[in-house]
Design an enzyme around this catalytic site. Sequence first.
Site, PDB file in Angstrom:
ATOM      1  N   CYS A 100      34.497  32.749 -10.813  1.00  0.00           N
ATOM      2  CA  CYS A 100      34.372  32.970 -12.466  1.00  0.00           C
ATOM      3  C   CYS A 100      35.574  34.018 -12.866  1.00  0.00           C
ATOM      4  CB  CYS A 100      33.135  33.251 -12.926  1.00  0.00           C
ATOM      5  SG  CYS A 100      31.745  32.095 -12.372  1.00  0.00           S
TER       6      CYS A 100
ATOM      7  N   HIS B 297      34.149  36.703 -19.425  1.00  0.00           N
ATOM      8  CA  HIS B 297      33.454  35.365 -18.702  1.00  0.00           C
ATOM      9  C   HIS B 297      32.034  35.243 -19.305  1.00  0.00           C
ATOM     10  CE1 HIS B 297      31.923  32.673 -16.175  1.00  0.00           C
ATOM     11  NE2 HIS B 297      30.906  33.487 -15.615  1.00  0.00           N
TER      12      HIS B 297
ATOM     13  N   ASN C  11      27.903  28.485 -19.176  1.00  0.00           N
ATOM     14  CA  ASN C  11      28.963  29.097 -18.233  1.00  0.00           C
ATOM     15  C   ASN C  11      29.854  28.295 -17.617  1.00  0.00           C
ATOM     16  OD1 ASN C  11      30.094  30.201 -15.967  1.00  0.00           O
ATOM     17  ND2 ASN C  11      27.962  31.384 -15.327  1.00  0.00           N
TER      18      ASN C  11
HETATM   19  O1  UT7 Z   1      28.992  33.106 -13.538  1.00  0.00           O
HETATM   20  C1  UT7 Z   1      28.702  33.696 -12.353  1.00  0.00           C
HETATM   21  C2  UT7 Z   1      27.885  34.994 -12.633  1.00  0.00           C
HETATM   22  N1  UT7 Z   1      26.457  34.791 -13.092  1.00  0.00           N
HETATM   23  C3  UT7 Z   1      25.691  35.337 -13.849  1.00  0.00           C
HETATM   24  O2  UT7 Z   1      26.382  36.582 -14.208  1.00  0.00           O
HETATM   25  C4  UT7 Z   1      24.441  35.387 -13.851  1.00  0.00           C
HETATM   26  C5  UT7 Z   1      23.505  36.571 -13.800  1.00  0.00           C
HETATM   27  N2  UT7 Z   1      22.089  36.377 -13.864  1.00  0.00           N
HETATM   28  C6  UT7 Z   1      21.560  35.926 -15.210  1.00  0.00           C
HETATM   29  O3  UT7 Z   1      22.164  35.485 -15.941  1.00  0.00           O
HETATM   30  C7  UT7 Z   1      20.010  35.838 -14.821  1.00  0.00           C
HETATM   31  O4  UT7 Z   1      19.587  36.792 -13.746  1.00  0.00           O
HETATM   32  C8  UT7 Z   1      19.322  34.547 -15.118  1.00  0.00           C
HETATM   33  C9  UT7 Z   1      19.755  34.088 -16.655  1.00  0.00           C
HETATM   34  C10 UT7 Z   1      19.985  33.477 -14.104  1.00  0.00           C
HETATM   35  C11 UT7 Z   1      17.945  34.595 -15.015  1.00  0.00           C
HETATM   36  O5  UT7 Z   1      17.367  35.596 -15.991  1.00  0.00           O
HETATM   37  P1  UT7 Z   1      16.414  36.651 -15.494  1.00  0.00           P
HETATM   38  O6  UT7 Z   1      15.937  37.146 -16.700  1.00  0.00           O
HETATM   39  O7  UT7 Z   1      17.229  37.519 -14.486  1.00  0.00           O
HETATM   40  O8  UT7 Z   1      15.228  35.917 -15.098  1.00  0.00           O
HETATM   41  P2  UT7 Z   1      14.663  36.030 -13.317  1.00  0.00           P
HETATM   42  O9  UT7 Z   1      15.485  35.195 -12.410  1.00  0.00           O
HETATM   43  O10 UT7 Z   1      14.121  37.184 -13.129  1.00  0.00           O
HETATM   44  O11 UT7 Z   1      13.182  35.186 -13.514  1.00  0.00           O
HETATM   45  C12 UT7 Z   1      12.051  35.609 -14.581  1.00  0.00           C
HETATM   46  C13 UT7 Z   1      11.090  34.413 -14.563  1.00  0.00           C
HETATM   47  C14 UT7 Z   1      10.768  33.678 -13.156  1.00  0.00           C
HETATM   48  O12 UT7 Z   1       9.363  33.480 -13.162  1.00  0.00           O
HETATM   49  P3  UT7 Z   1       8.182  34.701 -12.651  1.00  0.00           P
HETATM   50  O13 UT7 Z   1       8.712  34.795 -11.056  1.00  0.00           O
HETATM   51  O14 UT7 Z   1       8.391  35.907 -13.152  1.00  0.00           O
HETATM   52  O15 UT7 Z   1       6.943  33.734 -12.748  1.00  0.00           O
HETATM   53  C15 UT7 Z   1      11.649  32.629 -12.883  1.00  0.00           C
HETATM   54  O16 UT7 Z   1      10.793  31.538 -12.284  1.00  0.00           O
HETATM   55  O17 UT7 Z   1      11.655  33.186 -15.333  1.00  0.00           O
HETATM   56  C16 UT7 Z   1      11.423  32.004 -14.218  1.00  0.00           C
HETATM   57  N3  UT7 Z   1      12.659  31.179 -14.725  1.00  0.00           N
HETATM   58  C17 UT7 Z   1      12.654  30.126 -15.550  1.00  0.00           C
HETATM   59  N4  UT7 Z   1      11.551  29.869 -16.234  1.00  0.00           N
HETATM   60  C18 UT7 Z   1      11.955  29.082 -17.311  1.00  0.00           C
HETATM   61  C19 UT7 Z   1      13.955  31.194 -14.175  1.00  0.00           C
HETATM   62  N5  UT7 Z   1      14.539  30.179 -14.847  1.00  0.00           N
HETATM   63  C20 UT7 Z   1      13.697  29.698 -15.533  1.00  0.00           C
HETATM   64  C21 UT7 Z   1      14.247  28.574 -16.497  1.00  0.00           C
HETATM   65  N6  UT7 Z   1      13.069  28.204 -17.549  1.00  0.00           N
HETATM   66  N7  UT7 Z   1      15.221  27.777 -16.773  1.00  0.00           N
END
Ligand code: UT7
Length: 330
Positions: free
Chosen positions: A112, A257, A287
């Site tokens: 990216c 990005h 993204n």
């Molecule tokens: O381009 C390269 C660089 N990439 C990035 O910069 C991405 C960086 N990361 C992020 O943007 C975020 O970490 C994400 C958008 C990928 C995830 O957001 P988050 O607030 O960090 O969520 P999380 O991974 O901590 O997950 C929180 C909860 C989890 O459930 P539990 O364990 O709390 O029950 C996940 O299973 O949200 C759940 N979850 C979802 N729920 C509904 C993860 N994805 C989804 C989804 N829909 N699509």
Amino acid sequence: MKGIKILGTGHYLPERIATNDDFSKIVDTSDEWITSRTGIKERRIASGEPVWYMGVNAARDALLDAQLDASEIDLILHTSVTPDFYTPSMACMVQRDIGAKNAIGIDVNCACSGFVYALDIAAKYLQDDQYKNILIVSSEKLSKITDYSDRGTCVLFGDAAAACIITKGDGMFFSYLGAQVEDADKLFARTITDDNPFCDDNDQQKYDKFSDSNGQYIYMDGREVYKFAIKAIPKAIKGACDKAGVDVNSIDMIVPHQANVRIMETAAANLGLSIDKFYMNLELYGNTSSASVPLCLDEFIKEGGLKEGMRICVVGFGGGLTYGAAIFDL
Ligand code: UT7
């Protein structure tokens, strides 16, 4: 270091739009979750068009915008994490189809951060009088490597290509690039593993600590990459400003990005800058890896936002884990 001038920009977007509601039909997610956690509403998904085809169309759009003939391009830099071939390079494919008969082409893989790295390479090549006009093409078909059963990643990515033609300018250009390589296994997509009668998968497991990512699909530890990104963006922007000897407040527009609106908000707060200085269009395209920065640049320029004399900063972060920023005056 001498500056750069943007001669033209272009883009290619697949026609098919996948909304958050479309994703709620294939994985356990919702428009509410995706919008509030990422800022993404919809993204484009290619319908079979190859990465080089998308790049060629973006390049043609940029040539038209720059009012240049393809024969006037001296160097093509192509960035992608999803190239169609091991060989030839995507740069060669674009060169062939636009008819850039006087150019050479190089592929750049910095995930990216690819566009920012390519811009830095281009700025350095421009110091050699042999290279007057440089075309950067960033073409990404994330749908090829997205696991559509993994709700944690599949809702994030989209397909797009964007291009930018630059030449030497009178202003300044400074960059700050880096990589936190000890965390390379936090975000990756593998190539296909060795397939010969003398080697099995177990042999290959000995050589790296990367977990099994279900073949070639993207694996991302979202939380860890998030933590990396909110530090990497301010570090890169401050690093470039320090080299240039200017204050971050002197930047008119930051083109980051497009990964997550919360990442940009936190990075802006860490820099003491208003979020209004961060250009965003991830709501519509998600993204798109290295294509996201030039796609924003193209949109910003075409809507008349870019004015002569402006100070622009482009910033990228992603697989590697690479990061980088470039600051330049127009
Ligand atoms: O381009 C390269 C660089 N990439 C990035 O910069 C991405 C960086 N990361 C992020 O943007 C975020 O970490 C994400 C958008 C990928 C995830 O957001 P988050 O607030 O960090 O969520 P999380 O991974 O901590 O997950 C929180 C909860 C989890 O459930 P539990 O364990 O709390 O029950 C996940 O299973 O949200 C759940 N979850 C979802 N729920 C509904 C993860 N994805 C989804 C989804 N829909 N699509």
